[in-house]
Write an enzyme that holds these catalytic residues in place. Structure first.
Site, PDB file in Angstrom:
ATOM      1  N   CYS A  78       0.849  -1.185   0.000  1.00 18.39           N
ATOM      2  CA  CYS A  78       0.000   0.000   0.000  1.00 18.39           C
ATOM      3  C   CYS A  78       0.890   1.243   0.000  1.00 18.39           C
ATOM      4  O   CYS A  78       1.792   1.361   0.836  1.00 18.39           O
ATOM      5  CB  CYS A  78      -0.904  -0.014   1.235  1.00 18.39           C
ATOM      6  SG  CYS A  78      -1.832   1.521   1.475  1.00 18.39           S
ATOM      7  N   CYS A  81       0.647   3.211   3.531  1.00 14.71           N
ATOM      8  CA  CYS A  81       1.188   2.773   4.820  1.00 14.71           C
ATOM      9  C   CYS A  81       2.224   1.662   4.720  1.00 14.71           C
ATOM     10  O   CYS A  81       2.789   1.265   5.730  1.00 14.71           O
ATOM     11  CB  CYS A  81       0.047   2.329   5.734  1.00 14.71           C
ATOM     12  SG  CYS A  81      -0.778   0.819   5.202  1.00 14.71           S
ATOM     13  N   CYS A 129      -4.797   0.949   6.668  1.00 13.85           N
ATOM     14  CA  CYS A 129      -5.015   2.404   6.650  1.00 13.85           C
ATOM     15  C   CYS A 129      -6.323   2.812   5.969  1.00 13.85           C
ATOM     16  O   CYS A 129      -6.688   3.983   5.987  1.00 13.85           O
ATOM     17  CB  CYS A 129      -3.843   3.127   5.987  1.00 13.85           C
ATOM     18  SG  CYS A 129      -3.748   2.945   4.194  1.00 13.85           S
ATOM     19  N   CYS A 150      -8.491  -5.630  -9.763  1.00 10.10           N
ATOM     20  CA  CYS A 150      -8.143  -4.544 -10.676  1.00 10.10           C
ATOM     21  C   CYS A 150      -7.709  -3.360  -9.808  1.00 10.10           C
ATOM     22  O   CYS A 150      -8.542  -2.704  -9.184  1.00 10.10           O
ATOM     23  CB  CYS A 150      -9.360  -4.201 -11.531  1.00 10.10           C
ATOM     24  SG  CYS A 150      -9.026  -3.024 -12.827  1.00 10.10           S
TER      25      CYS A 150
END
Length: 163
Positions: A78, A81, A129, A150
């Site tokens: 991510c 985070c 997060c 996706c």
């Protein structure tokens, strides 16, 4: 004639107030994430595109992500985070213009339903997060999970194996 006209007007008026036209308001769920920041903190830490995708659930333009054709071995995390969310072993070329995976790293991606385009879609976000990652569909590789995650490349950072 007047009664008939009045009846028609009443029927039309009653038809215009159908419940199918009402916006459905769900009670807001208070979700607390391990990583929680103010909007100003997110804006300061993320690029404009990362902010709009992760925090405002925007979608980047198709074929615009530098991660789309990445074939290196490693982990996609991510961008908000650093939580690992997808492995390169599960990435496949979907032809849709967004990085696609047939499975997530279990426990690190959370799911919700969104109706932003008028139909139900399964939205996925970082479980740590709350950052918007993309959507999952049932048109992925049939020889594995049948799922296509996706994902907006702007929502991800890539960490090559060995780093």
């Amino acid at each position: 004639m007047g009664k008939r006209l009045l009846l028609i007007v009443l029927i039309v008026f009653a038809g215009c107030k159908g419940t199918s036209q009402e916006e459905k308001k769900e009670t807001a769920k208070e979700t607390t994430f391990k990583v929680s920041k103010t909007d100003a903190e997110w804006r300061a830490e993320l690029t404009d595109m990362e902010y709009y995708v992760l925090r405002k659930a925007a979608t980047e333009n198709a074929f615009s992500s530098e991660l789309l054709d990445n074939r290196e071995k490693g982990t996609y995390v991510c961008a908000g985070c650093g939580t690992p969310v997808f492995k390169s072993d599960h990435k496949f070329k979907s032809g849709t213009g967004w990085p696609s995976f047939d499975r997530e790293i279990e426990g690190n991606v959370a799911f919700d339903v969104d109706y932003k385009i008028g139909v139900a879609r399964t939205e996925e976000h970082c479980a740590v997060c709350g950052g918007h990652l993309g959507h999952v569909f049932n048109d992925g590789p049939s020889n594995t999970t049948g799922k296509r995650h996706c994902i907006n490349g702007a929502a991800l950072d890539f960490i090559p194996d060995g780093n």
